[in-house]
Design a protein around this motif. Sequence first.
Motif, PDB file in Angstrom:
ATOM      1  N   ASP A 123       7.628 -31.107  22.046  1.00 40.53           N
ATOM      2  CA  ASP A 123       7.989 -31.756  23.303  1.00 40.53           C
ATOM      3  C   ASP A 123       8.949 -32.931  23.109  1.00 40.53           C
ATOM      4  OD1 ASP A 123       5.761 -32.789  21.944  1.00 40.53           O
ATOM      5  OD2 ASP A 123       5.261 -34.068  23.664  1.00 40.53           O
ATOM      6  N   ILE A 124       8.988 -33.498  21.905  1.00 36.72           N
ATOM      7  CA  ILE A 124       9.884 -34.636  21.657  1.00 36.72           C
ATOM      8  C   ILE A 124      10.914 -34.323  20.573  1.00 36.72           C
ATOM      9  CG2 ILE A 124       8.122 -36.310  22.334  1.00 36.72           C
ATOM     10  CD1 ILE A 124       7.816 -36.925  19.313  1.00 36.72           C
ATOM     11  N   ALA A 125      11.019 -33.049  20.209  1.00 35.49           N
ATOM     12  CA  ALA A 125      11.864 -32.686  19.069  1.00 35.49           C
ATOM     13  C   ALA A 125      13.314 -33.091  19.282  1.00 35.49           C
ATOM     14  CB  ALA A 125      11.767 -31.192  18.799  1.00 35.49           C
ATOM     15  N   ASP A 126      13.855 -32.813  20.481  1.00 38.21           N
ATOM     16  CA  ASP A 126      15.266 -33.120  20.706  1.00 38.21           C
ATOM     17  C   ASP A 126      15.514 -34.623  20.685  1.00 38.21           C
ATOM     18  OD1 ASP A 126      15.905 -30.475  20.870  1.00 38.21           O
ATOM     19  OD2 ASP A 126      15.730 -30.383  23.060  1.00 38.21           O
ATOM     20  N   ALA A 127      14.627 -35.353  21.366  1.00 38.31           N
ATOM     21  CA  ALA A 127      14.810 -36.806  21.397  1.00 38.31           C
ATOM     22  C   ALA A 127      14.663 -37.409  20.007  1.00 38.31           C
ATOM     23  CB  ALA A 127      13.792 -37.433  22.353  1.00 38.31           C
ATOM     24  N   ALA A 128      13.787 -36.793  19.204  1.00 41.45           N
ATOM     25  CA  ALA A 128      13.546 -37.335  17.864  1.00 41.45           C
ATOM     26  C   ALA A 128      14.631 -36.950  16.872  1.00 41.45           C
ATOM     27  CB  ALA A 128      12.196 -36.836  17.350  1.00 41.45           C
ATOM     28  N   ALA A 129      15.469 -35.955  17.234  1.00 42.99           N
ATOM     29  CA  ALA A 129      16.524 -35.553  16.312  1.00 42.99           C
ATOM     30  C   ALA A 129      17.462 -36.724  16.022  1.00 42.99           C
ATOM     31  CB  ALA A 129      17.301 -34.372  16.889  1.00 42.99           C
ATOM     32  N   GLN A 130      17.760 -37.507  17.086  1.00 46.16           N
ATOM     33  CA  GLN A 130      18.608 -38.669  16.880  1.00 46.16           C
ATOM     34  C   GLN A 130      17.921 -39.695  15.997  1.00 46.16           C
ATOM     35  OE1 GLN A 130      21.850 -39.060  17.861  1.00 46.16           O
ATOM     36  NE2 GLN A 130      21.725 -40.875  16.513  1.00 46.16           N
ATOM     37  N   ALA A 131      16.616 -39.855  16.210  1.00 44.58           N
ATOM     38  CA  ALA A 131      15.861 -40.785  15.362  1.00 44.58           C
ATOM     39  C   ALA A 131      15.887 -40.329  13.909  1.00 44.58           C
ATOM     40  CB  ALA A 131      14.422 -40.896  15.861  1.00 44.58           C
ATOM     41  N   ALA A 132      15.843 -39.009  13.713  1.00 46.26           N
ATOM     42  CA  ALA A 132      15.906 -38.483  12.348  1.00 46.26           C
ATOM     43  C   ALA A 132      17.253 -38.790  11.704  1.00 46.26           C
ATOM     44  CB  ALA A 132      15.648 -36.983  12.363  1.00 46.26           C
ATOM     45  N   LEU A 133      18.323 -38.666  12.514  1.00 45.16           N
ATOM     46  CA  LEU A 133      19.641 -38.996  11.993  1.00 45.16           C
ATOM     47  C   LEU A 133      19.733 -40.473  11.614  1.00 45.16           C
ATOM     48  CD1 LEU A 133      21.999 -36.997  14.402  1.00 45.16           C
ATOM     49  CD2 LEU A 133      21.514 -36.505  11.994  1.00 45.16           C
ATOM     50  N   ASP A 134      19.136 -41.313  12.473  1.00 44.58           N
ATOM     51  CA  ASP A 134      19.130 -42.747  12.167  1.00 44.58           C
ATOM     52  C   ASP A 134      18.341 -43.024  10.893  1.00 44.58           C
ATOM     53  OD1 ASP A 134      20.603 -43.164  14.439  1.00 44.58           O
ATOM     54  OD2 ASP A 134      18.873 -43.698  15.688  1.00 44.58           O
ATOM     55  N   ALA A 135      17.223 -42.325  10.738  1.00 44.78           N
ATOM     56  CA  ALA A 135      16.413 -42.520   9.530  1.00 44.78           C
ATOM     57  C   ALA A 135      17.159 -42.060   8.294  1.00 44.78           C
ATOM     58  CB  ALA A 135      15.090 -41.753   9.665  1.00 44.78           C
ATOM     59  N   GLU A 136      17.912 -40.968   8.429  1.00 45.28           N
ATOM     60  CA  GLU A 136      18.702 -40.486   7.300  1.00 45.28           C
ATOM     61  C   GLU A 136      19.770 -41.504   6.916  1.00 45.28           C
ATOM     62  OE1 GLU A 136      19.775 -38.280   4.180  1.00 45.28           O
ATOM     63  OE2 GLU A 136      18.078 -37.841   5.519  1.00 45.28           O
ATOM     64  N   ALA A 137      20.349 -42.150   7.930  1.00 43.74           N
ATOM     65  CA  ALA A 137      21.348 -43.192   7.646  1.00 43.74           C
ATOM     66  C   ALA A 137      20.704 -44.369   6.911  1.00 43.74           C
ATOM     67  CB  ALA A 137      21.992 -43.664   8.946  1.00 43.74           C
ATOM     68  N   ARG A 138      19.484 -44.716   7.319  1.00 46.33           N
ATOM     69  CA  ARG A 138      18.787 -45.804   6.630  1.00 46.33           C
ATOM     70  C   ARG A 138      18.459 -45.422   5.198  1.00 46.33           C
ATOM     71  NH1 ARG A 138      16.148 -46.090  11.673  1.00 46.33           N
ATOM     72  NH2 ARG A 138      14.344 -44.935  10.845  1.00 46.33           N
ATOM     73  N   ARG A 139      18.067 -44.171   4.972  1.00 44.80           N
ATOM     74  CA  ARG A 139      17.785 -43.716   3.613  1.00 44.80           C
ATOM     75  C   ARG A 139      19.059 -43.721   2.765  1.00 44.80           C
ATOM     76  NH1 ARG A 139      13.953 -40.175   5.971  1.00 44.80           N
ATOM     77  NH2 ARG A 139      15.475 -38.491   6.173  1.00 44.80           N
ATOM     78  N   ALA A 140      20.179 -43.344   3.391  1.00 40.75           N
ATOM     79  CA  ALA A 140      21.444 -43.358   2.655  1.00 40.75           C
ATOM     80  C   ALA A 140      21.776 -44.779   2.201  1.00 40.75           C
ATOM     81  CB  ALA A 140      22.563 -42.790   3.518  1.00 40.75           C
ATOM     82  N   THR A 141      21.510 -45.746   3.069  1.00 41.98           N
ATOM     83  CA  THR A 141      21.738 -47.144   2.704  1.00 41.98           C
ATOM     84  C   THR A 141      20.787 -47.575   1.602  1.00 41.98           C
ATOM     85  OG1 THR A 141      22.502 -47.664   4.949  1.00 41.98           O
ATOM     86  CG2 THR A 141      21.759 -49.511   3.572  1.00 41.98           C
ATOM     87  N   ARG A 142      19.541 -47.171   1.717  1.00 45.07           N
ATOM     88  CA  ARG A 142      18.544 -47.530   0.708  1.00 45.07           C
ATOM     89  C   ARG A 142      18.849 -46.896  -0.640  1.00 45.07           C
ATOM     90  NH1 ARG A 142      13.160 -44.371   1.340  1.00 45.07           N
ATOM     91  NH2 ARG A 142      14.576 -42.842   0.385  1.00 45.07           N
ATOM     92  N   ASP A 143      19.305 -45.648  -0.636  1.00 47.81           N
ATOM     93  CA  ASP A 143      19.465 -44.889  -1.883  1.00 47.81           C
ATOM     94  C   ASP A 143      20.828 -45.086  -2.540  1.00 47.81           C
ATOM     95  OD1 ASP A 143      16.940 -43.890  -1.477  1.00 47.81           O
ATOM     96  OD2 ASP A 143      17.616 -41.999  -0.601  1.00 47.81           O
ATOM     97  N   ARG A 144      21.713 -45.851  -1.919  1.00 46.03           N
ATOM     98  CA  ARG A 144      23.033 -46.039  -2.532  1.00 46.03           C
ATOM     99  C   ARG A 144      22.860 -46.728  -3.888  1.00 46.03           C
ATOM    100  NH1 ARG A 144      22.054 -50.501   0.410  1.00 46.03           N
ATOM    101  NH2 ARG A 144      23.100 -52.459  -0.145  1.00 46.03           N
ATOM    102  N   HIS A 145      23.568 -46.261  -4.886  1.00 49.44           N
ATOM    103  CA  HIS A 145      23.483 -46.876  -6.206  1.00 49.44           C
ATOM    104  C   HIS A 145      24.620 -46.363  -7.082  1.00 49.44           C
ATOM    105  CE1 HIS A 145      21.706 -42.983  -7.255  1.00 49.44           C
ATOM    106  NE2 HIS A 145      21.953 -43.275  -8.526  1.00 49.44           N
TER     107      HIS A 145
END
Length: 416
Positions: free
Chosen positions: A165-187
């Motif tokens: 029921d919230i999959a579509d709305a959460a897709a954007q949140a997932a993209l945001d989380a992936e961006a945060r992980r990319a920032t965290r994992d940069r090295h």
Amino acid sequence: MVEGLAQAEAAVLGCAGSATWALPEQELIAALDAAHRIEQRLAAVKLAVIRELDGRGTPTAQGASSTAVWLRERLHLTVPTARRLVELATTLDTGNPAIRQALADADITVEQARVIADTVDTVQTSAGTAAADKAVGLLVEWAGQFDPTLLRKLGTRILDHVAPDIADAAAQAALDAEARRATRDRHLTLSTLTDGRLRLTGTLDTETAGLLRAAIDPLTAPTGPDDQRSPGQRRHDALADVCRLSLRTGELPDHGGDAAQIVVTTSYDGLTRQLGAGTLDTAFELTPATVRRLACDAAILPAVLGTTGQPLDVGRQRRLITGPLRRALVLRDRGCTFPGCDRPPRWCDAHHIHHWADGGDTSLPNAVLLCGHHHRHLHHGEWAVRLGGDGHPEFIPPAWLDPEQVPRRNHYHRRT
């Protein structure tokens, strides 16, 4: 726990001496499966121990700048490997306990545990605890069929299964989380090989990747029809050109008291006769031809060394704000002198062995190079430093760490 691990170690040691060539195929496969399960169970124990040591602050109490550095020194790991262990140990301790249990049950591997933890963190943020619990069960089930790469791809649409029921709305949140992980994992990891070459490995975020390509792409084109360099060699040479351009601007900040520069030590006779090799401040040698080429565009700082490699007299170079003593320290210490530290000279401060405030003088016999962390640790901790009989620094550990207080030395930097 220690007794149980000792018994397990003895059992594994007994298996290590077995003649695998004598086993039938089915027993070999069964042995492989069993060894794999034991490996994951031991990983769960190891991560729990690392988490507890990290939480107690044991590594920093023993002088390490971080738990990852302490693990590198104790277990002979690379720092990136050690850092990933610490991060996963923290995640499994503070995240969903079912992931830690699945690893202990050998239902998942360490790499799958990392993927599941990242995915469940996104679900927890987007859909709450109930959906996160469902996601763990589903991902653990999938882990029996898919490797970590495929498991991560499947995890991008996990909400379709646990919270449609919230999959579509959460897709954007997932993209945001992936961006945060990319920032965290940069090295970026610079690994020095035994012959002085450097292996670069790492992960750049999207913006930095664009900057790198914008800087080196114009320099990677073949210089003409006779250019026989491979694409990889052209990228290597382009990166070297970018570094040279940066150094020539004169706008880079000072590093450890020195202006950004390459430092090469060679003999005067060798330089003038075109026969002598040179030594970088990283302790690796350059060919005579390379030394001559660098000397064409360099300031020359004379130094006189004793027979044991000790600097006896260092000339002056007015543009260096730290003067000749700094150069003498670099020639002698090669980097941070605290045991187990691999920080290069440019990351280091000069420390007075007999403190200036207590009447100590500013001289080579009263100075050592220390990185920022170990400089603070020496001032506020119970370690002591002195020069050994050969004129090189050695450290006396506190009695609570070593009742015998046997002097320790740094073996990461080459000694002359």
